[in-house]
Every structure is written in C-alpha cells, then in structure tokens.
Motif scaffolding. Structure first.
Motif, short mmCIF file in Angstrom:
data_model
loop_
_atom_site.label_atom_id
_atom_site.label_comp_id
_atom_site.label_asym_id
_atom_site.label_seq_id
_atom_site.Cartn_x
_atom_site.Cartn_y
_atom_site.Cartn_z
N THR A 1 0.82 -1.18 0.01
CA THR A 1 -0.01 -0.14 0.04
C THR A 1 1.01 1.42 0.11
N ALA A 2 1.88 1.32 0.94
CA ALA A 2 2.85 2.19 0.69
C ALA A 2 3.66 2.60 -0.44
N ALA A 3 3.80 1.52 -0.99
CA ALA A 3 4.65 1.81 -2.27
C ALA A 3 3.71 2.11 -3.32
N ALA A 4 2.35 1.65 -3.57
CA ALA A 4 1.62 2.34 -4.25
C ALA A 4 1.10 3.74 -4.23
N GLU A 5 1.05 4.05 -2.88
CA GLU A 5 0.65 5.60 -2.70
C GLU A 5 1.79 6.37 -2.98
N ALA A 6 2.95 5.79 -2.72
CA ALA A 6 3.99 7.05 -3.39
C ALA A 6 4.31 6.96 -4.72
N ALA A 7 3.78 5.82 -5.56
CA ALA A 7 3.81 6.05 -7.05
C ALA A 7 2.59 6.45 -7.54
N ASN A 8 1.46 7.01 -6.59
CA ASN A 8 0.19 7.44 -7.11
C ASN A 8 -0.47 6.37 -7.90
N ALA A 9 -0.26 5.14 -7.56
CA ALA A 9 -0.91 4.00 -8.26
C ALA A 9 -1.99 3.53 -7.81
N PRO A 10 -2.92 3.47 -8.72
CA PRO A 10 -4.31 2.90 -7.97
C PRO A 10 -4.28 1.42 -7.79
N LEU A 11 -4.82 1.11 -6.40
CA LEU A 11 -4.28 -0.40 -5.95
C LEU A 11 -5.51 -1.09 -5.58
N ARG A 12 -5.54 -2.30 -6.06
CA ARG A 12 -6.83 -3.07 -5.57
C ARG A 12 -6.34 -4.19 -5.18
N PHE A 13 -6.79 -4.80 -3.93
CA PHE A 13 -6.42 -6.20 -3.25
C PHE A 13 -7.68 -7.22 -3.86
N ALA A 14 -7.36 -8.09 -4.89
CA ALA A 14 -8.66 -8.80 -5.53
C ALA A 14 -9.46 -9.62 -4.35
N SER A 15 -8.57 -10.10 -3.40
CA SER A 15 -9.45 -10.83 -2.54
C SER A 15 -10.29 -10.20 -1.50
N ASN A 16 -10.07 -9.04 -1.46
CA ASN A 16 -11.19 -7.80 -0.51
C ASN A 16 -12.25 -7.69 -1.72
N ALA A 17 -12.15 -7.80 -3.00
CA ALA A 17 -13.26 -7.43 -3.84
C ALA A 17 -13.90 -8.80 -4.34
N PHE A 18 -13.15 -9.94 -4.48
CA PHE A 18 -13.79 -11.02 -5.12
C PHE A 18 -13.56 -12.24 -3.93
N GLU A 19 -14.60 -13.15 -3.89
CA GLU A 19 -14.38 -14.61 -3.35
C GLU A 19 -14.41 -15.60 -4.46
N VAL A 20 -13.58 -16.51 -4.76
CA VAL A 20 -13.91 -17.44 -5.67
C VAL A 20 -14.07 -18.69 -5.00
N LYS A 21 -15.11 -19.54 -5.11
CA LYS A 21 -15.31 -21.01 -4.64
C LYS A 21 -15.34 -21.84 -5.47
N VAL A 22 -14.92 -22.97 -5.34
CA VAL A 22 -15.20 -24.14 -6.08
C VAL A 22 -16.92 -24.82 -6.05
N ASN A 23 -17.19 -24.80 -7.15
CA ASN A 23 -18.40 -25.33 -7.39
C ASN A 23 -18.68 -26.63 -7.54
N ASP A 24 -17.79 -27.31 -8.49
CA ASP A 24 -17.74 -28.75 -8.67
C ASP A 24 -16.60 -29.06 -9.67
N PHE A 25 -16.68 -30.28 -9.97
CA PHE A 25 -15.57 -30.85 -10.79
C PHE A 25 -16.25 -31.31 -12.04
N SER A 26 -15.72 -31.31 -13.29
CA SER A 26 -16.51 -31.97 -14.35
C SER A 26 -15.41 -32.04 -15.32
N GLU A 27 -15.41 -33.22 -15.89
CA GLU A 27 -14.52 -33.58 -17.11
C GLU A 27 -13.18 -32.93 -17.08
#
Length: 433
Positions: free
Chosen positions: A210-236
């Motif tokens: 976060t500090a590195a992104a702020e110092a570079a004025n770089a928009p930062l997104r933590f994917a795991s804070n935005a999305f949850e990916v869950k296993v639904n099933d296994f097939s073929e």
C-alpha cells in the motif's frame, strides 16, 4: 551456429541461475537497459502487463495471456524457467519463438554479450522484448524472474502491474522477512500504473505494498477484498468455480470452468478477474465469453505445464512445480483429498535450499522414492534420503525421477496416488509431461 550450438553457447558463456544458483544472480537493471538500448528499446514499442509474486505468477501470467488471446489480441508471453525447451520462455499466441530467431539474435548480439557480460536471464529478457517487437504483438505479458525491484524485466512501464502470493523464498536475495520480500515485489509498481494484488495476506505485506502504491500514485486493488472465488464442482477434468463480488454478494460468474485445477488457483483467479476488470476500464475489449473460453483451455492456448497436472490414472499420478513451503503446503493438502489408497511421493530438491521445513510438511505414513533432478544444483538422492529420515520419511533412492516414478507405479494398487515434485526441475525431467 546451429540452434543446439547457439543454446550451448548461451549456457556455456553466461551464468545460468538454474544451474549455479547465487553465483548467476546479477541484481540491477543497468545491463538489461544497455542490451535493450542496443536493440532500439523494443520493450517500449508495445503495451505490457508485469506479473510478480512468490507463487502463482506463472499461472496468472498464462491465464491473462489466454484471456487476451481469446479476446482477439496478438499476445506475447515471457515466463521462466522453461521445463522442456528453452523456447517455452518466449511465446506469441502460445507458439514458441522459432529456432531461427534465437540463432540470429545471439549471432547479432555477441558483441554486446562480450562487452556487457550479462547473465543468461538478462539476455533472454532482451531476446523476448526483441522478438515481441518483430512479431508485432498487441500486448506482452511479462513474468518477473525473481523479486521485482532489481529483476531484469523491471525495465518496462506496463499497462498494469500484478502481484500474486508473497511468501518465503530466495531469502538470501530478497530479505528474511515477508515485509522485506514484499518490498522487493512492490518494486514493479510504477508511477500512476494500476496495480492488482491477488491476495491480501496480512498487514505486514499489505502495508508495504500500500505504501509503495501510494508513493507512486498507483491505483491499488486487493482482489481478495473484492472477490471470493469458490469451488462449485469438478467435471470432465475441469474445476468449476463461482466468482462472487463481496461488496454486493452478487455472483458475477457462475460455473466458470478452468483446466487449472490446483486449489491454489482460487486466489490466482481472483487476481486475474480483478486484472481483467482494470484492463476493461482502460479500454481493452474483453468479453465474458472470451474469459470463459480462455480459462477452460489455458493449457492448450498457452502451453502451460506442471501446475497440479494429472499424468495418469489407476494409480493416479499428479505433479506440481511447487518448490517452497507455501506452495507445497497447498499442493500436499490437495493431494491428501484425492488419495483414496496409499500415498506415494517421488521427490527431489536442489541443493542450495533449506529443505527441512518443506520435508516437515510431508506425511510419515507414506512411501518415498528419492531422486535428484538433472540439474547442476541438484541435491543428491542419497543426501535427501538421509535428511528425510531425520523427519521420519523412509524411502529408496533412484538415479532419476523417471526410474523413481516407474517403481512407484509398479508398487501401487489402483487406488493409490503418487505425487511427483519438490523442485521445478524434478517435474521438468518427467518424460510423460
């Protein structure tokens, strides 16, 4: 020179990390910049996406390349190390760089190689950048070799920076705390360039990034804070997952199929999903159909191998390139869930790593087949057997991974399962890969 003579020249003339380890590590960007300058700075001639991380950066790079390719773009992909063929490191739309280009590139750069004394990795990075320009790519996905800040690939200014999982590996180069390692990975963050982090792991890592992104004025997104990916099933042979937007609770993709079935891919998929959204916001044309088509055929589209790959059935044989504590923790946990009978492990390691922590992850109630990769850094099978015994792991030694695997299959009942790994180079030696 022929192709084989050219590759031999590169391996003989240049320090190669996969062969000699620390003695080949050459931190800093000066030499790469000089090589690129002599080539007309090809890395500045097309958009790039830069991917760093301890684990997951290879899978993430291949997934992003597949998505962009299925979206109609001509896509360069640079990854390392290779498993079977040097040309795997440099691909355009999944096709390896031609032998003729490598021959011509090396012949044309011998003067600069003699003048600058680059490492093997520095030359391959410059070679990739040059090939992507000549191949007229629309975009190139560039995987970091080690760290980020001082990695040779860090001469690019990308459209997007992606950082995957961060854990302990290469500590002699990157630092002995997760915070220090995170600082090296965050070195790929550029001024005002968006950065996606696949997983918010803890404050020690998160605060540094976060500090590195702020110092570079770089928009930062933590994917795991935005999305949850869950296993639904296994097939073929595919893993079906649901992608859920955390803020709204809405399922943004249901039953998304992927041929990368390792459990650790869930965090990678979250990062890829967030990265895809950033690219769309920047004007890249990426449809849901392209994402679905890409993720269900990443291996076929990009040529990715060795990531939780099933080699045969009855007995089931799985291999994975996980080669540090964090990676092995996840793959061994998944192996535990798929094995219905006796567990068998075909394992080998390189000799310049502390393997005690990794060996402590393996179950004592299993059979072991110790081998050494065909690599100059390899840990001898007899030494591995001795060290493993200290952890209660008992097994026999073999001359190579294929002999060990053949014996493990011979010893197995149809319900048994065999895991092959410990080192990327052990997986690379598997004849049936």
């Amino acid at each position: 020179m022929t192709y084989q003579e050219t590759i031999g020249y590169l391996y003989d003339r240049l320090p190669v990390f996969q062969n000699i380890g620390a003695r080949a590590f050459k931190p800093g960007l000066h030499t790469t910049k000089e090589l690129c300058k002599a080539l007309g700075d090809p890395q500045d001639k097309y958009p790039t996406i830069h991917v760093a991380g301890t684990n997951g950066k290879g899978s993430t790079s291949h997934m992003l390349a597949a998505i962009l390719q299925e979206s109609g773009y001509r896509v360069g992909l640079y990854t390392s190390p290779h498993l079977k063929d040097f040309r795997e490191r440099i691909r355009v739309n999944g096709v390896c760089v031609p032998e003729e280009f490598i021959i011509e590139f090396v012949a044309g750069q011998k003067f600069n190689i003699d003048r600058l004394s680059p490492s093997f990795f520095e030359v391959t990075v410059a070679m990739a950048f040059s090939y992507f320009e000549k191949a007229h790519v629309d975009v190139a996905v560039i995987e970091v070799g080690m760290g980020g800040r001082l990695d040779s690939t860090n001469v690019i200014t990308p459209e997007l920076s992606v950082i995957t999982n961060i854990s302990f590996d290469h500590m002699q180069f990157l630092g002995d705390t997760l915070g220090k390692i995170a600082g090296e990975k965050a070195g790929i963050i550029k001024n005002r360039v968006p950065v996606v982090v696949s997983e918010y792991q803890n404050a020690e890592i998160g605060d540094v990034i976060t500090a590195a992104a702020e110092a570079a004025n770089a928009p930062l997104r933590f994917a795991s804070n935005a999305f949850e990916v869950k296993v639904n099933d296994f097939s073929e042979g595919k893993m079906l997952v649901d992608v859920i937007e955390k803020a709204s609770g809405r399922t943004v993709s249901k039953g998304l199929a992927t041929d990368l079935t390792g459990s650790y891919q869930l965090n990678n998929i979250a990062g890829v999903w967030a990265a895809k959204d950033v690219l769309i916001a920047k004007g890249w044309k990426i449809t849901d159909d392209a994402v679905r088509s890409a993720l269900q055929s990443v291996r076929a589209i990009t040529g990715l191998k060795g990531r939780w790959q099933q080699l045969r059935q009855n007995p089931d044989v799985y291999c994975d390139t996980a080669h540090n504590t964090a990676g092995l923790t996840m793959t061994l946990a998944q192996f535990e869930t798929v094995c219905k009978g006796r567990k068998r492990f075909v394992v080998g390691f390189v000799g310049d790593k502390d393997i005690s922590t990794m060996l402590s992850l393996f179950p004592k109630d299993a059979d072991y087949y110790f081998c050494a990769p065909s690599n100059m850094r390899a840990l001898k099978a007899e030494e591995l057997q001795s060290t493993a015994l200290e952890h209660g792991l008992i097994g026999k030694t073999f001359g190579n991974v294929n002999e060990a695997l053949e014996e493990a299959i011979k010893d197995s009942a149809p319900t048994d399962a065999i895991y092959v790994g410990g080192s990327t180079f052990v997986v690379a030696d598997i004849e049936s890969l």
